[in-house]
Design a protein around this motif. Structure first.
Motif, PDB file in Angstrom:
ATOM      1  N   LYS A  45      19.308  68.503  71.027  1.00 36.30           N
ATOM      2  CA  LYS A  45      19.696  68.303  72.428  1.00 36.30           C
ATOM      3  C   LYS A  45      20.842  67.299  72.518  1.00 36.30           C
ATOM      4  O   LYS A  45      21.785  67.482  73.307  1.00 36.30           O
ATOM      5  CB  LYS A  45      18.486  67.835  73.239  1.00 36.30           C
ATOM      6  N   GLN A  46      20.800  66.248  71.717  1.00 32.55           N
ATOM      7  CA  GLN A  46      21.904  65.287  71.677  1.00 32.55           C
ATOM      8  C   GLN A  46      23.194  65.954  71.211  1.00 32.55           C
ATOM      9  O   GLN A  46      24.281  65.710  71.736  1.00 32.55           O
ATOM     10  CB  GLN A  46      21.543  64.116  70.761  1.00 32.55           C
ATOM     11  N   TYR A  47      23.068  66.788  70.223  1.00 27.15           N
ATOM     12  CA  TYR A  47      24.217  67.536  69.692  1.00 27.15           C
ATOM     13  C   TYR A  47      24.759  68.483  70.764  1.00 27.15           C
ATOM     14  O   TYR A  47      25.975  68.599  70.964  1.00 27.15           O
ATOM     15  CB  TYR A  47      23.774  68.312  68.459  1.00 27.15           C
ATOM     16  N   LYS A  83      26.625  64.300  72.327  1.00 28.39           N
ATOM     17  CA  LYS A  83      26.409  62.873  72.115  1.00 28.39           C
ATOM     18  C   LYS A  83      26.633  62.504  70.643  1.00 28.39           C
ATOM     19  O   LYS A  83      26.983  61.362  70.330  1.00 28.39           O
ATOM     20  CB  LYS A  83      24.987  62.482  72.519  1.00 28.39           C
ATOM     21  N   ILE A  84      26.371  63.480  69.776  1.00 25.89           N
ATOM     22  CA  ILE A  84      26.636  63.305  68.353  1.00 25.89           C
ATOM     23  C   ILE A  84      27.231  64.593  67.805  1.00 25.89           C
ATOM     24  O   ILE A  84      27.152  65.651  68.443  1.00 25.89           O
ATOM     25  CB  ILE A  84      25.357  62.968  67.555  1.00 25.89           C
ATOM     26  N   THR A  85      27.819  64.482  66.630  1.00 25.57           N
ATOM     27  CA  THR A  85      28.279  65.646  65.881  1.00 25.57           C
ATOM     28  C   THR A  85      27.698  65.562  64.483  1.00 25.57           C
ATOM     29  O   THR A  85      27.087  64.557  64.106  1.00 25.57           O
ATOM     30  CB  THR A  85      29.812  65.704  65.802  1.00 25.57           C
ATOM     31  N   PHE A  86      27.932  66.566  63.692  1.00 27.70           N
ATOM     32  CA  PHE A  86      27.464  66.515  62.304  1.00 27.70           C
ATOM     33  C   PHE A  86      28.205  65.443  61.518  1.00 27.70           C
ATOM     34  O   PHE A  86      27.732  64.973  60.484  1.00 27.70           O
ATOM     35  CB  PHE A  86      27.657  67.876  61.630  1.00 27.70           C
ATOM     36  N   ASP A  87      29.364  65.036  62.020  1.00 29.03           N
ATOM     37  CA  ASP A  87      30.167  64.025  61.317  1.00 29.03           C
ATOM     38  C   ASP A  87      29.916  62.614  61.815  1.00 29.03           C
ATOM     39  O   ASP A  87      30.525  61.659  61.298  1.00 29.03           O
ATOM     40  CB  ASP A  87      31.662  64.353  61.466  1.00 29.03           C
ATOM     41  N   THR A  88      29.046  62.469  62.800  1.00 26.81           N
ATOM     42  CA  THR A  88      28.727  61.125  63.289  1.00 26.81           C
ATOM     43  C   THR A  88      28.112  60.305  62.161  1.00 26.81           C
ATOM     44  O   THR A  88      27.216  60.758  61.446  1.00 26.81           O
ATOM     45  CB  THR A  88      27.753  61.203  64.471  1.00 26.81           C
ATOM     46  N   HIS A  89      28.617  59.057  62.008  1.00 24.99           N
ATOM     47  CA  HIS A  89      28.137  58.185  60.930  1.00 24.99           C
ATOM     48  C   HIS A  89      26.960  57.348  61.405  1.00 24.99           C
ATOM     49  O   HIS A  89      26.841  57.011  62.587  1.00 24.99           O
ATOM     50  CB  HIS A  89      29.263  57.260  60.445  1.00 24.99           C
ATOM     51  N   LEU A  90      26.157  56.969  60.457  1.00 21.60           N
ATOM     52  CA  LEU A  90      24.950  56.202  60.751  1.00 21.60           C
ATOM     53  C   LEU A  90      25.284  54.847  61.360  1.00 21.60           C
ATOM     54  O   LEU A  90      24.562  54.340  62.236  1.00 21.60           O
ATOM     55  CB  LEU A  90      24.127  56.041  59.478  1.00 21.60           C
ATOM     56  N   CYS A  91      26.381  54.261  60.965  1.00 21.30           N
ATOM     57  CA  CYS A  91      26.762  52.968  61.523  1.00 21.30           C
ATOM     58  C   CYS A  91      27.089  53.056  63.006  1.00 21.30           C
ATOM     59  O   CYS A  91      27.043  52.048  63.724  1.00 21.30           O
ATOM     60  CB  CYS A  91      27.957  52.382  60.751  1.00 21.30           C
ATOM     61  N   GLN A  92      27.452  54.274  63.476  1.00 19.95           N
ATOM     62  CA  GLN A  92      27.720  54.483  64.894  1.00 19.95           C
ATOM     63  C   GLN A  92      26.439  54.680  65.699  1.00 19.95           C
ATOM     64  O   GLN A  92      26.465  54.599  66.926  1.00 19.95           O
ATOM     65  CB  GLN A  92      28.617  55.715  65.087  1.00 19.95           C
ATOM     66  N   MET A  93      25.367  54.908  65.001  1.00 18.63           N
ATOM     67  CA  MET A  93      24.123  55.281  65.675  1.00 18.63           C
ATOM     68  C   MET A  93      23.160  54.119  65.823  1.00 18.63           C
ATOM     69  O   MET A  93      22.489  53.988  66.853  1.00 18.63           O
ATOM     70  CB  MET A  93      23.443  56.414  64.894  1.00 18.63           C
ATOM     71  N   VAL A 120      26.944  57.312  56.006  1.00 13.36           N
ATOM     72  CA  VAL A 120      26.140  58.536  55.907  1.00 13.36           C
ATOM     73  C   VAL A 120      26.253  59.305  57.218  1.00 13.36           C
ATOM     74  O   VAL A 120      26.167  58.744  58.305  1.00 13.36           O
ATOM     75  CB  VAL A 120      24.670  58.195  55.622  1.00 13.36           C
ATOM     76  N   THR A 121      26.459  60.623  57.122  1.00 18.65           N
ATOM     77  CA  THR A 121      26.633  61.444  58.328  1.00 18.65           C
ATOM     78  C   THR A 121      25.315  62.088  58.757  1.00 18.65           C
ATOM     79  O   THR A 121      24.357  62.200  57.985  1.00 18.65           O
ATOM     80  CB  THR A 121      27.657  62.555  58.096  1.00 18.65           C
ATOM     81  N   VAL A 122      25.321  62.552  59.979  1.00 15.69           N
ATOM     82  CA  VAL A 122      24.169  63.289  60.499  1.00 15.69           C
ATOM     83  C   VAL A 122      23.900  64.514  59.641  1.00 15.69           C
ATOM     84  O   VAL A 122      22.742  64.826  59.316  1.00 15.69           O
ATOM     85  CB  VAL A 122      24.401  63.689  61.974  1.00 15.69           C
ATOM     86  N   LEU A 123      24.944  65.214  59.251  1.00 13.99           N
ATOM     87  CA  LEU A 123      24.761  66.418  58.441  1.00 13.99           C
ATOM     88  C   LEU A 123      24.132  66.076  57.099  1.00 13.99           C
ATOM     89  O   LEU A 123      23.239  66.789  56.617  1.00 13.99           O
ATOM     90  CB  LEU A 123      26.103  67.132  58.227  1.00 13.99           C
ATOM     91  N   ASP A 124      24.591  64.978  56.483  1.00 14.06           N
ATOM     92  CA  ASP A 124      24.003  64.588  55.201  1.00 14.06           C
ATOM     93  C   ASP A 124      22.523  64.248  55.344  1.00 14.06           C
ATOM     94  O   ASP A 124      21.701  64.607  54.498  1.00 14.06           O
ATOM     95  CB  ASP A 124      24.762  63.378  54.635  1.00 14.06           C
ATOM     96  N   MET A 125      22.173  63.535  56.403  1.00 14.00           N
ATOM     97  CA  MET A 125      20.771  63.172  56.598  1.00 14.00           C
ATOM     98  C   MET A 125      19.895  64.410  56.798  1.00 14.00           C
ATOM     99  O   MET A 125      18.828  64.535  56.197  1.00 14.00           O
ATOM    100  CB  MET A 125      20.629  62.243  57.816  1.00 14.00           C
ATOM    101  N   LEU A 126      20.378  65.334  57.631  1.00 12.00           N
ATOM    102  CA  LEU A 126      19.548  66.480  57.985  1.00 12.00           C
ATOM    103  C   LEU A 126      19.516  67.551  56.904  1.00 12.00           C
ATOM    104  O   LEU A 126      18.651  68.430  56.928  1.00 12.00           O
ATOM    105  CB  LEU A 126      20.028  67.080  59.315  1.00 12.00           C
ATOM    106  N   THR A 127      20.425  67.493  55.961  1.00 13.37           N
ATOM    107  CA  THR A 127      20.380  68.421  54.828  1.00 13.37           C
ATOM    108  C   THR A 127      19.807  67.750  53.585  1.00 13.37           C
ATOM    109  O   THR A 127      19.799  68.342  52.503  1.00 13.37           O
ATOM    110  CB  THR A 127      21.781  68.975  54.521  1.00 13.37           C
ATOM    111  N   HIS A 128      19.329  66.522  53.748  1.00 15.61           N
ATOM    112  CA  HIS A 128      18.662  65.785  52.666  1.00 15.61           C
ATOM    113  C   HIS A 128      19.567  65.599  51.454  1.00 15.61           C
ATOM    114  O   HIS A 128      19.147  65.739  50.306  1.00 15.61           O
ATOM    115  CB  HIS A 128      17.356  66.487  52.257  1.00 15.61           C
ATOM    116  N   GLN A 129      20.813  65.232  51.728  1.00 15.42           N
ATOM    117  CA  GLN A 129      21.690  64.863  50.608  1.00 15.42           C
ATOM    118  C   GLN A 129      22.485  63.605  50.975  1.00 15.42           C
ATOM    119  O   GLN A 129      23.665  63.473  50.651  1.00 15.42           O
ATOM    120  CB  GLN A 129      22.614  66.005  50.228  1.00 15.42           C
ATOM    121  N   ALA A 130      21.762  62.683  51.625  1.00 15.00           N
ATOM    122  CA  ALA A 130      22.364  61.407  52.007  1.00 15.00           C
ATOM    123  C   ALA A 130      22.163  60.338  50.933  1.00 15.00           C
ATOM    124  O   ALA A 130      22.488  59.176  51.149  1.00 15.00           O
ATOM    125  CB  ALA A 130      21.776  60.936  53.326  1.00 15.00           C
ATOM    126  N   ARG A 131      21.606  60.723  49.793  1.00 15.95           N
ATOM    127  CA  ARG A 131      21.338  59.826  48.654  1.00 15.95           C
ATOM    128  C   ARG A 131      20.201  58.841  48.958  1.00 15.95           C
ATOM    129  O   ARG A 131      20.084  57.804  48.307  1.00 15.95           O
ATOM    130  CB  ARG A 131      22.607  59.087  48.232  1.00 15.95           C
TER     131      ARG A 131
END
Length: 963
Positions: free
Chosen positions: A648-650, A654-664, A676-687
């Motif tokens: 819903k935020q997307y 309010k956010i994009t897949f490229d939004t960084h964690l430091c912005q959140m 780390v981006t939203v896309l990385d977190m949600l695809t489980h490859q944010a390390r």
């Protein structure tokens, strides 16, 4: 002769012959041969169809055997009993008969009218509301299939009486209605279904029993109409059916002065009615049956034996339910000797009967195969048609302001009040499946009105037992309740009774919605609930008039909303027998102690086709799992709570897949995770690390909750409830977030499943909206979906007994975990986390998954755009070996993974640690939900996973798809 011409036409119509000429010669030869082999008494015996019961004792069977062997009776009409018992008796009796007998069943709405353990079709009046007559033809075809399987040749239907008298005590619901055209069209379709499939139809009750006020079983009803009226109305359907090849007609016991001059003389015994009118005027050359000769409408007039002879002399061919065959044969012999009838007259009826036997295949008689008889008589295709029938019959008579379907569930508080003494469990449970509905059980009207004050809508269900169709009028008390409640509240009345029940209500001025469901069957209750909430549209039209309130053919077509409905698998292209294999896998899993119990749900094309609960909440076998029970869904929380809010935020940009964690979140601004981006977190490859056992740092040296962090009672400093009588220090959540922020990153950017992403996203959602996640998802999703069981911290809303326990905790909380989240980190967040904490029943999980399948729509509410769903359901890194969508799990790319390996790559879902799974497949329009508490009493070993229980069930689901 005309009789042979008729038989040839009928024979051809049921596809019994390839060559009319050859079969005619063979048929004539067989009929003549049999007739000539019979002596006078045996010829007379062919005229009788005697009553048989498969629920009576052996002396009844022996009495029938005597009639069969000594008097060579021509047929049996079976009444009460069961299908297997009837088949066994049929085989026994046919083996004793010199000439195989015609077998009849009075099965107007299917064999269940007489036999247990058989499918029950709707009454004719219910069918009269249906606008698609092809469905009526299907009933006839199915009845024919069942009849053949049971060795039956005649179905004594359709009833073509036009029920113009609401007070008719014996026809009523047995009629298709009060309009002659509708009755005739339904009867033609019914007849066609039977006769096109090789079973003889019998129209009844000639010349018309629809406008009578007494029951011919007890007395002789009178029909006072003049001949013109009878020609115009009562005889109309007979004329049309005769023109279309009707096989047989049953003559009623009626007093019709305009047709029979003799005072009080029954039509069944009247030469002017049977011969002059039916045979000569209407040119009917088929088989003519009397109505049952034991009925008082006829038996009061003549003694047994005399009545049989009189019926024969009137022109009837078959003497039904004769009470004394030996006496009757004696009377026939006396009459023949007195030349009251001729050999030619006897031959006319006997040869006609033998011709019908030939057409029925009795010239090559074969016993009934008893193997799988019960299963064949109850094939799932019959239930599938029943759903279609009720979906087309149930009628909305009034719907002010388009009150139904109920649309905005988020604005409603709905109550249910039951009236009548019939069962209502299915209806109540189904309306509760759609919304939170509170049952009002007050015995006093004033108390009930007080209880209803806070509700926005009231559903009143009037339920009477289906077997009480002659006596289901409302009482004064019930009418008063309807009147008073309707004046106070927006009211939906659903009548699970015959339409004439409504006659007792003076008017419906204060009632917004009136639904006529016709019967109180489980399917009628299910479909009515679906119509109220928009899973199905209403299509039926009232087949009779209800005073000035509702007119014949009245019916409002409501519209269908995109909510889940209910049906049988065959109605959505699936095979029930294959799907039923799920049962054995579920029971095997419980036997192997992979889980103490489970809920399993399958939906296709927006229809729930399989929903069952298995086992018990615990292995103690005390409390069985119910469909309404609630499970800790564990990681399904990710896609059922956190992800939809992120989407819903997307969607709102309010956010994009490229939004960084430091912005959140500020806590990550200077961390190693800032970019780390939203896309990385949600695809489980944010390390991220997989998880941290946060709880261990809060235990003392004895591995018990440390008093530094916990108290056993609530206080302002220790407000976070972790379990029963265990409270965590406030602000500990800040430490959890700091631990995540400070945790090291994995060396390489690649797929690594982690709970951190969703813990972080929960924190982001609460930070940016200033609302708690449980409130967010309730306000934005669950209340619109009617997902009333989907909640965090279920003990705030539900009784403990409805919630399955998940563990006997002997390492952290040291108690039975029931009603509190199993996941330790989520517990330390007060039961509300982004990765775990949600509880639900299977149907509410299915609603969320169906909403996804419909790409953001459910119940005509748009939660997010189709584009948003498509963006999140895409596998962006499949080429790199990462199967994940954006938040959703996806099918495995190699040998191992979350699914059976048989789903489409467009499918999506998630699995949970407690033994849960939710999966949807847009290609096959499938939703699959599996809930269990496999972690009870402890989480290891994970037999559910090792035995591939969830995957095997999913494989069966796909194997069951036939289109």
């Amino acid at each position: 002769m005309r009789q042979i011409a008729f038989l040839l036409l009928f024979l051809f119509s049921i596809n019994k012959v390839h060559s009319q000429y050859k079969e005619t010669i063979a048929q004539t030869k067989w009929v003549d041969s049999v007739y000539n082999s019979l002596n006078f008494e045996e010829k007379v015996g062919q005229l009788f169809m005697v009553a048989a019961y498969s629920n009576k004792k052996e002396d009844h069977a022996q009495d029938l055997e005597k009639l069969i062997t000594k008097y060579k009776i021509g047929g049996l009409i079976f009444f009460q009993g069961g299908p297997v018992r009837q088949a066994q008796l049929t085989n026994r009796f046919q083996s004793k008969s010199k000439t195989p007998m015609l077998i009849g069943n009075d099965a107007e709405w299917g064999f269940s009218m007489r036999l247990d353990s058989t499918v029950k079709y709707p009454w004719n009046m219910t069918l009269g509301a249906i606008q698609d007559n092809k469905l009526i033809e299907k009933i006839g075809a199915q009845m024919a299939k069942q009849s053949k399987r049971l060795g039956v040749h005649f179905t004594f239907g359709p009833v073509v009486d036009i029920n113009t008298n609401p007070n008719n005590p014996i026809i009523g619901n047995r009629s298709f209605g009060e309009v002659k055209e509708n009755v005739t069209q339904k009867a033609l379709a019914y007849m066609k279904g039977l006769q096109d499939n090789g079973i003889f139809a019998t129209a009844k009750h000639f010349p018309g029993h629809g406008d009578t006020e007494t029951d011919s079983h007890h007395t002789l009803p009178i029909v006072k109409f003049e001949r013109d009226r009878l020609n115009e109305v009562e005889l109309y359907p007979y004329k049309e059916l005769i023109k279309n090849g009707l096989a047989s007609i049953m003559v009623a016991h009626l007093n019709v002065p305009s047709l029979e001059a003799r005072v009080g003389y029954p039509t069944s015994l009247s030469y002017s009615v049977v011969t002059d009118i039916l045979k000569n005027e209407l040119k009917f050359e088929g088989l003519i049956f009397t109505d049952a000769l034991n009925m008082k409408g006829a038996s009061n007039f003549k003694q047994p034996g005399d009545i049989d002879l009189e019926a024969f002399l009137a022109g009837n061919d078959v003497l039904l339910f004769a009470e004394n065959v030996p006496k009757a044969v004696e009377k026939f012999k006396e009459a023949f000797d007195l030349k009251l009838f001729t050999e030619e007259r006897l031959a006319y009826s006997v040869k006609k009967i033998l011709n019908y036997k030939y057409i029925a295949g009795l010239n090559q008689y074969k016993p009934i195969d008893l193997n799988h008889l019960y299963e064949d008589m109850n094939a799932i295709e019959y239930e599938a048609l029943n759903y279609q029938l009720y979906e087309n019959a149930i009628t909305v008579l009034k719907n002010e302001d388009k009150l139904i379907p109920i649309k905005k569930l988020e604005k409603e508080k709905i109550a249910y009040v039951k009236l009548g003494d019939g069962p209502n469990d299915v209806f109540l449970n189904k309306i509760k499946d759609y919304a939170e509905v509170i049952e009002i059980n007050s015995f006093n009207l004033d108390t009930a009105l007080l209880d209803l004050e806070c509700f926005t809508k009231v559903i009143i269900g009037y339920h009477k037992p289906d077997g009480a169709w002659r006596k289901n009028e409302l009482t004064f008390k019930e009418i008063n309740w309807i009147d008073k409640i309707s004046k106070e509240k927006e009211t939906i009345l659903a009548f699970f009774t015959k339409p004439y029940s409504l006659l007792k209500i003076p008017n419906f001025d204060h009632t917004e919605t009136v639904i006529q469901a016709y019967q109180n069957t489980d399917i009628a209750q299910t479909v009515t609930a679906e119509i109220i909430f928009g899973a199905k549209e209403s299509k039926g039209k009232l087949p009779v008039t209800i005073k000035d309130n509702f007119h014949v053919n009245q019916g409002i077509e409501t519209h269908k909303m995109d909510r889940l409905g209910f049906t049988v698998p065959e109605n959505v292209g699936m095979n029930s027998k294959k799907l039923a294999k799920i049962d054995s896998i579920a029971n095997y899993a419980i036997k192997q102690k992979a889980a103490p119990g489970m809920q399993i749900l399958v939906a296709r094309k927006g229809q729930i086709v399989y929903r069952k609960s298995f086992g018990y909440q615990k292995y103690d076998s005390i409390q069985k799992v119910k469909d309404s029970d609630i499970y800790d869904v564990a990681s399904l929380t990710k896609v059922l709570a956190t992800l939809p809010m992120v989407m819903k935020q997307y969607d709102r940009k309010k956010i994009t897949f490229d939004t960084h964690l430091c912005q959140m979140l500020p806590v990550f601004e200077n961390s190693n995770k800032a970019d780390v981006t939203v896309l990385d977190m949600l695809t489980h490859q944010a390390r991220f690390q997989a998880w941290i056992p946060f709880y261990k740092a809060t235990l003392d040296s004895l591995k018990r909750p440390d008093s530094l962090y916990y108290r056993y009672a609530y206080s302002e400093d220790f407000p976070v409830k972790v379990a029963n009588n265990l409270y965590l220090k406030k602000d500990y959540n800040d430490k959890i977030m700091k631990l995540i922020a400070d945790s090291p990153l994995l060396d390489k950017k690649q797929y690594k499943y982690s709970d951190f992403s969703f813990i972080i996203l929960k924190e982001y959602l609460e930070h940016t909206t200033n609302k708690k996640l449980d409130n967010l998802v309730q306000d934005n999703f669950y209340k619109y979906l009617g997902a009333s069981t989907m909640t965090y911290n279920p003990l705030q809303k539900f009784e403990l007994t409805r919630i399955a326990p998940t563990e006997e905790d002997n390492y952290f909380r040291y108690q039975t975990i029931q009603g509190y989240v199993h996941d330790m980190a989520a517990a330390m967040q007060g039961g509300v986390s982004g990765h775990a904490g949600l509880f639900s029943s299977s149907i509410d999980v299915a609603k969320m998954m169906q909403m996804y399948l419909q790409k953001g729509h459910y119940g005509e509410h748009e939660f997010f755009s189709e584009k948003t769903f498509n963006d999140f359901n895409k596998c962006y890194y499949c080429k790199d070996g990462n199967r994940r969508g954006v938040g959703f799990d996806k099918p495995q790319l190699g040998a191992e993974g979350p699914t059976c390996g048989c789903v489409s790559m467009t499918s999506f879902g998630h699995t949970g640690f407690t033994g849960t799974m939710a999966w949807a497949d847009p290609d096959k329009e499938i939703v699959y939900v599996f809930l269990s508490n496999r972690t009870y009493p402890n989480a290891e070993p994970n037999k559910l996973s090792k035995l591939n229980i969830r995957e095997k069930i999913q494989e069966i689901i796909y194997e069951s798809i036939i289109e």
